[in-house]
Design an enzyme around this catalytic site. Sequence first.
Site, mmCIF file in Angstrom:
data_model
loop_
_atom_site.group_PDB
_atom_site.id
_atom_site.type_symbol
_atom_site.label_atom_id
_atom_site.label_comp_id
_atom_site.label_asym_id
_atom_site.label_seq_id
_atom_site.Cartn_x
_atom_site.Cartn_y
_atom_site.Cartn_z
ATOM 1 N N LYS A 39 0.847 -1.198 0.000
ATOM 2 C CA LYS A 39 0.000 0.000 0.000
ATOM 3 C C LYS A 39 0.885 1.253 0.000
ATOM 4 O O LYS A 39 2.098 1.165 0.256
ATOM 5 C CB LYS A 39 -0.930 -0.014 1.213
ATOM 6 C CG LYS A 39 -0.215 -0.055 2.557
ATOM 7 C CD LYS A 39 -1.184 -0.348 3.704
ATOM 8 C CE LYS A 39 -0.440 -0.385 5.029
ATOM 9 N NZ LYS A 39 -1.332 -0.753 6.155
ATOM 10 N N ARG A 135 -11.254 0.337 14.183
ATOM 11 C CA ARG A 135 -10.957 1.162 13.014
ATOM 12 C C ARG A 135 -11.827 0.651 11.872
ATOM 13 O O ARG A 135 -12.814 1.271 11.528
ATOM 14 C CB ARG A 135 -9.451 1.021 12.725
ATOM 15 C CG ARG A 135 -8.844 2.073 11.894
ATOM 16 C CD ARG A 135 -7.340 1.939 11.790
ATOM 17 N NE ARG A 135 -6.911 0.696 11.150
ATOM 18 C CZ ARG A 135 -5.686 0.460 10.699
ATOM 19 N NH1 ARG A 135 -4.749 1.387 10.824
ATOM 20 N NH2 ARG A 135 -5.371 -0.681 10.138
ATOM 21 N N TYR A 257 15.511 30.441 6.931
ATOM 22 C CA TYR A 257 14.307 31.102 7.435
ATOM 23 C C TYR A 257 14.342 31.256 8.950
ATOM 24 O O TYR A 257 14.754 30.345 9.670
ATOM 25 C CB TYR A 257 13.064 30.291 7.062
ATOM 26 C CG TYR A 257 12.694 30.383 5.604
ATOM 27 C CD1 TYR A 257 12.374 31.621 5.022
ATOM 28 C CD2 TYR A 257 12.653 29.253 4.809
ATOM 29 C CE1 TYR A 257 12.022 31.710 3.681
ATOM 30 C CE2 TYR A 257 12.295 29.325 3.470
ATOM 31 C CZ TYR A 257 11.984 30.566 2.915
ATOM 32 O OH TYR A 257 11.634 30.632 1.595
ATOM 33 N N MET A 305 11.368 24.348 1.819
ATOM 34 C CA MET A 305 10.519 23.514 0.963
ATOM 35 C C MET A 305 11.337 22.643 0.025
ATOM 36 O O MET A 305 11.077 21.450 -0.126
ATOM 37 C CB MET A 305 9.564 24.405 0.149
ATOM 38 C CG MET A 305 8.600 23.620 -0.707
ATOM 39 S SD MET A 305 7.564 24.665 -1.733
ATOM 40 C CE MET A 305 6.573 25.502 -0.521
HETATM 41 C C1 LIG Z 1 -0.524 -1.683 6.839
HETATM 42 C C2 LIG Z 1 -1.130 -2.973 7.254
HETATM 43 C C3 LIG Z 1 -0.341 -4.121 7.378
HETATM 44 C C4 LIG Z 1 1.180 -4.067 7.298
HETATM 45 O O1 LIG Z 1 1.639 -3.570 8.518
HETATM 46 P P1 LIG Z 1 3.215 -3.394 8.854
HETATM 47 O O2 LIG Z 1 3.210 -2.937 10.257
HETATM 48 O O3 LIG Z 1 3.734 -2.372 7.914
HETATM 49 O O4 LIG Z 1 3.843 -4.723 8.656
HETATM 50 C C5 LIG Z 1 -0.970 -5.322 7.637
HETATM 51 N N1 LIG Z 1 -2.324 -5.386 7.794
HETATM 52 C C6 LIG Z 1 -3.110 -4.306 7.718
HETATM 53 C C7 LIG Z 1 -4.578 -4.443 7.923
HETATM 54 C C8 LIG Z 1 -2.552 -3.055 7.460
HETATM 55 O O5 LIG Z 1 -3.328 -1.966 7.403
#
Ligand SMILES: *Cc1c(COP(=O)(O)O)cnc(C)c1O
Length: 363
Positions: A39, A135, A257, A305
């Site tokens: 992701k 969540r 800055y 930046m």
């Molecule tokens: C991001 C995520 C993972 C991976 O987690 P890491 O801590 O990066 O290994 C696994 N399962 C879910 C549901 C996630 O959101």
Amino acid sequence: MAEPLFGQPVLRVDLPAIVANWRDLAARGAPGAVAGVVKANGYGLGAAEVALALRAAGCRHFFVACLTEGLALRAALGAGPMIAVLEGFPPGDDGDAALVPVLNALSDVAAHGAAGRAAGVARRAILHLDTGMARLGLDAGEQARLAADHGLLAGLDPLYVMTHLACADEPGHPLNAEQARRFTAACAALPPMRRSLANSSGLFLGPGFASDLARPGCALYGVNPTPGAPNPMRQVMRLEVPVLQVRDIPAGATVGYGASWAAARPSRIATVAAGYADGYLRSLSGCAVAEFRGRPVPLVARVSMDLTTFDVTDLPEIVPGEHLVLIGGAGCSPDEVAARAGTIGYEVLTSLGARYARDYIRG
Ligand SMILES: *Cc1c(COP(=O)(O)O)cnc(C)c1O
């Protein structure tokens, strides 16, 4: 890689090191399968490149966050490996039959089950049970309703049932064992399904956290899955940023800055071509180090930046055109940079900017 343009930083990504990390994790996850979580563009390093390398090494399961990421990854990978979408598909949208939605509520179960029944073809899906994150995922009440009526799963082909650990990076946290216990109990009340439990850190929690499919992300990319203990993973990235100018300033002169830093002695200041717009976090102002040929180079003044300044008074060999390693060098691993910025390695990686030339080492 296309030759970097003048002044363009280069982000080098070591794909064989990522594959080696995956193999280490796959050995820990055995006999279950171990997925690759890619992701957020493969934690900033390139989802397609990372997934292609992992697939060549035998990885058959990938997780992305959203539908857009899933469609892009499917286009890159072609048919074959499972690509699961953690946020599921939008309501009423079948998304894409080539992707597997994670069902995060009973309403998702109902919608996708109905679509499967209408089509006469069971829909592949992953069922997500919330055991302590609050969540996404079916909550305890929804789990009880599903346990009381397995018919709600009609029209679905649940490939896995999963849950996600809240505190896996704290091995002593009581919620870990509690979540594992809740997950086992909830699964026992459902039809038999393969299970998916551990993220990166979860793979280090012991046999009670084994499952049919682990879902590591950060550890693939060299973030320490065991904070507080030595990092068992290989480093996989290196951000090399060119020096644009070096100037001499007298004692007392200020830099950047807010004139927040004043030279205590006559100093040489190197300005490099990356700043907070490139994910070199502004909270690193005044407190980071870069690496030059194994030596630490202190950041001075505020990160701007597009530019950042370093004190190179003691490193006369640093001249325009040389490169400093801002992230991924000695003393500035993503975790070390994160500690200085007051954040976590995940955020340092996923913040990596779009202006870098990306150079993939393929081994
Ligand atoms: C991001 C995520 C993972 C991976 O987690 P890491 O801590 O990066 O290994 C696994 N399962 C879910 C549901 C996630 O959101």
